[in-house]
Write an enzyme that holds these catalytic residues in place. Structure first.
Site, PDB file in Angstrom:
ATOM      1  N   CYS A 235      -0.851   3.600  11.256  1.00 43.65           N
ATOM      2  CA  CYS A 235      -0.725   4.792  12.096  1.00 43.65           C
ATOM      3  C   CYS A 235      -1.881   4.815  12.940  1.00 43.65           C
ATOM      4  O   CYS A 235      -2.417   5.950  13.091  1.00 43.65           O
ATOM      5  CB  CYS A 235      -0.527   5.971  11.079  1.00 43.65           C
ATOM      6  SG  CYS A 235      -1.847   6.214   9.941  1.00 43.65           S
TER       7      CYS A 235
ATOM      8  N   PRO B 242       1.859   7.693  -0.233  1.00 40.03           N
ATOM      9  CA  PRO B 242       2.468   8.198  -1.571  1.00 40.03           C
ATOM     10  C   PRO B 242       3.949   7.989  -1.873  1.00 40.03           C
ATOM     11  O   PRO B 242       4.737   8.667  -2.551  1.00 40.03           O
ATOM     12  CB  PRO B 242       2.699   9.886  -0.807  1.00 40.03           C
ATOM     13  CG  PRO B 242       2.570   9.676   0.594  1.00 40.03           C
ATOM     14  CD  PRO B 242       1.989   8.406   0.830  1.00 40.03           C
TER      15      PRO B 242
ATOM     16  N   CYS C   2       1.009  -1.155  -0.030  1.00 36.73           N
ATOM     17  CA  CYS C   2      -0.046  -0.023   0.032  1.00 36.73           C
ATOM     18  C   CYS C   2       0.894   1.343   0.021  1.00 36.73           C
ATOM     19  O   CYS C   2       1.162   1.888   0.986  1.00 36.73           O
ATOM     20  CB  CYS C   2      -1.067  -0.179   1.295  1.00 36.73           C
ATOM     21  SG  CYS C   2      -1.885  -1.373   1.356  1.00 36.73           S
ATOM     22  N   ALA C   3       1.506   1.512  -1.156  1.00 37.90           N
ATOM     23  CA  ALA C   3       2.662   2.276  -1.336  1.00 37.90           C
ATOM     24  C   ALA C   3       2.590   3.999  -1.129  1.00 37.90           C
ATOM     25  O   ALA C   3       3.315   4.480  -0.894  1.00 37.90           O
ATOM     26  CB  ALA C   3       3.464   2.038  -2.499  1.00 37.90           C
TER      27      ALA C   3
ATOM     28  N   ASP D 298      -5.451  -3.650  -6.446  1.00 38.79           N
ATOM     29  CA  ASP D 298      -6.012  -4.341  -5.065  1.00 38.79           C
ATOM     30  C   ASP D 298      -5.023  -5.283  -4.569  1.00 38.79           C
ATOM     31  O   ASP D 298      -4.956  -6.356  -5.127  1.00 38.79           O
ATOM     32  CB  ASP D 298      -7.235  -4.798  -5.146  1.00 38.79           C
ATOM     33  CG  ASP D 298      -8.000  -5.171  -3.650  1.00 38.79           C
ATOM     34  OD1 ASP D 298      -7.254  -5.072  -2.691  1.00 38.79           O
ATOM     35  OD2 ASP D 298      -9.085  -5.772  -3.612  1.00 38.79           O
TER      36      ASP D 298
ATOM     37  N   LYS E 298       8.008   5.435   2.273  1.00 34.18           N
ATOM     38  CA  LYS E 298       8.409   4.297   2.555  1.00 34.18           C
ATOM     39  C   LYS E 298       9.177   3.489   1.492  1.00 34.18           C
ATOM     40  O   LYS E 298      10.414   2.922   1.658  1.00 34.18           O
ATOM     41  CB  LYS E 298       7.495   3.464   3.181  1.00 34.18           C
ATOM     42  CG  LYS E 298       6.927   4.297   4.498  1.00 34.18           C
ATOM     43  CD  LYS E 298       5.800   3.314   5.235  1.00 34.18           C
ATOM     44  CE  LYS E 298       5.132   4.058   6.451  1.00 34.18           C
ATOM     45  NZ  LYS E 298       4.183   5.196   5.861  1.00 34.18           N
TER      46      LYS E 298
ATOM     47  N   ASP F 260      -0.438   0.148  -5.463  1.00 35.83           N
ATOM     48  CA  ASP F 260      -1.507   1.082  -4.610  1.00 35.83           C
ATOM     49  C   ASP F 260      -2.878   0.871  -5.407  1.00 35.83           C
ATOM     50  O   ASP F 260      -3.078   0.602  -6.669  1.00 35.83           O
ATOM     51  CB  ASP F 260      -1.139   2.491  -4.596  1.00 35.83           C
ATOM     52  CG  ASP F 260      -2.069   3.241  -3.553  1.00 35.83           C
ATOM     53  OD1 ASP F 260      -1.626   3.110  -2.450  1.00 35.83           O
ATOM     54  OD2 ASP F 260      -3.170   3.754  -3.948  1.00 35.83           O
TER      55      ASP F 260
ATOM     56  N   ASP G 171       1.761  -1.443   4.986  1.00 35.67           N
ATOM     57  CA  ASP G 171       1.376  -0.293   5.761  1.00 35.67           C
ATOM     58  C   ASP G 171      -0.113  -0.070   5.670  1.00 35.67           C
ATOM     59  O   ASP G 171      -0.368   0.550   4.842  1.00 35.67           O
ATOM     60  CB  ASP G 171       2.232   0.780   5.330  1.00 35.67           C
ATOM     61  CG  ASP G 171       1.753   2.112   6.185  1.00 35.67           C
ATOM     62  OD1 ASP G 171       1.073   2.097   7.285  1.00 35.67           O
ATOM     63  OD2 ASP G 171       2.408   3.106   5.646  1.00 35.67           O
TER      64      ASP G 171
END
Length: 440
Positions: free
Chosen positions: A381, A257, A254-255, A309, A260, A277, A328
């Site tokens: 997060c 923006p 889930c890269a 997905d 990471k 993404d 992430d």
């Protein structure tokens, strides 16, 4: 808006319109600012609008308490724009501490720009009272977080509950990540000192620098050339927690923006990276992030960007396993409220259950892409246990070849199946990390 208006009035009027959209119409602060800020030519005006909006949204109930105490008759629901303008004025006086004369004059003139000339006297009177008396003292625990979410926080973190709410309502420091592929951290820090920019280097993570006074990125030496990026210290720890071997085949699931992904490549330019993404537009941001850092995804065979997905393996995966996978995961973002203060305004209780199902779906699917002996880092997060240690515990219970690997205390509080950093600890955002080894 009229060009002949009081200097600064346009900025206050724009801030009020943005706040009205966020507070009373449920709009996203990020989306509203993206539309509103281009109307301001001066970057100082754009910075002021952002500062006002963030100050208000971190503690909106503080400003509402002042209006409740000082107004004999409350504003109606139809007065959202006027209420937002009053919040704008109060925030300029406290906490932003702007020059009172300029703040008052510009905010009163903004009332006229917004089509409220008859309320200009009211705006003037209330702001002058705030200037004389200061804002009424309020309990910092009187938070704008919804009651159901405060209940989850109190249950999950009873000893840290007050600190979480207090830290989530204060501005964070600005954290930089130095691109070690281009410049050593010590050399970049020396360059900041020469430029008159105060910064400090923590012991860990190794690429981080802290600025207590935020700056526009254009003021950072070498930013355009990819020498440095803005990334919170807690997010920077992801690269250390994943710790792929040199030249490893890595998936960032889930890269967007792209911070990471860029950090992993900066650590090891020989890395073979696949960045996914689900959103094509957001994937363009990943490409731009990598290009600024010096990695051309279009030209290199070792970097692949795919819009898909991540849980639909048939749509993107060729069956070749990865040595390391970073998930992430989409989450409630409750650990970054100080950076995205409108998050809790829009969050609904049903969101947590829906996000938990999505996280479990991603974990189950992506585990199949991990090579035997490889690792998956699950990160969020969020500071909610349902999304974090409870999610990982359930995954390990249903996955025979998954083993939790310990992370040291620098990653936060020990949750047995991972580590949790809470907002404000060591100056960082709230963040969860769990490192899983595939044994089969």
């Amino acid at each position: 808006m009229s060009d002949s208006a009081q200097p600064g009035a346009q900025s206050r009027a724009i801030a009020a319109r943005v706040l009205n959209a966020v507070l009373h119409r449920g709009r996203s602060l990020k989306a509203e600012l993206a539309v509103a800020l281009p109307a301001l030519a001066d970057p100082r005006d754009r910075a002021l609008v952002e500062a006002i909006c963030f100050a208000v949204l971190r503690q909106p109930l503080r400003y509402e308490a002042a209006l409740t105490a000082w107004m004999p008759r409350p504003l109606s629901s139809r007065d959202g724009e006027l209420r937002a303008l009053l919040y704008t004025g109060l925030a300029q006086l406290d906490p932003l501490q702007l020059a009172a004369h300029a703040a008052l004059d510009a905010t009163v003139e903004a009332a006229r720009l917004l089509g409220h000339p008859h309320q200009a006297a009211l705006v003037n009177a209330l702001l002058r009272r705030a200037q004389r008396e200061g804002l009424p003292v309020t309990d910092p625990r009187h938070s704008h977080w919804p009651s159901w979410l405060r209940g989850m926080l109190r249950k999950d973190w009873p000893e840290h509950y007050d600190a979480i709410l207090a830290n989530s309502g204060t501005p964070p420091p600005m954290w930089l990540r130095v691109n070690r592929a281009r410049v050593a951290r010590e050399d970049y820090l020396a360059g900041l000192t020469l430029a008159g920019i105060e910064a400090s280097a923590p012991a860990a993570p190794a690429d981080a620098l802290r600025l207590d006074a935020p700056l526009p990125v254009a003021a950072l030496p070498g930013f355009a050339d990819g020498e440095v990026s803005v990334q919170d210290v807690s997010a920077q720890r992801v690269a250390d927690a994943l710790a792929p071997a040199p030249g490893a085949r890595v998936l960032d699931a889930c890269a967007a923006p792209g911070g990471k992904s860029a950090h992993l490549l900066e650590r090891d330019p020989g890395l073979r990276l696949t960045a996914l993404d689900i959103d094509v537009a957001r994937l363009h941001k990943v490409r731009a992030t990598l290009q600024r850092a010096g990695f051309d995804a279009a030209a290199g065979e070792r970097i692949e960007l795919r819009a898909a997905d991540a849980a639909d393996l048939g749509a993107w995966w060729d069956g070749t396993p990865f040595d390391a996978v970073l998930l992430d995961a989409p989450c409630s973002a409750t650990g970054i409220v100080r950076r995205q203060p409108d998050v809790v305004l829009h969050r609904r209780e049903s969101d947590i259950a829906a996000l938990s199902l999505l996280q479990a779906r991603l974990l189950d699917a992506l585990w199949r892409t991990v090579a035997p002996g490889g690792v998956l880092l699950y990160a969020t997060c969020s500071i909610l246990r349902q999304e974090n240690d409870a999610q990982v515990r359930a995954f390990v219970q249903r996955t025979a070849d998954a083993r939790v690997e310990p992370l040291d205390a620098s990653y936060g509080h020990d949750c047995e199946v991972g580590r949790q950093r809470l907002p404000g600890e060591d100056g960082g955002d709230g963040f969860f990390y769990a490192r899983l080894r595939r044994t089969g």
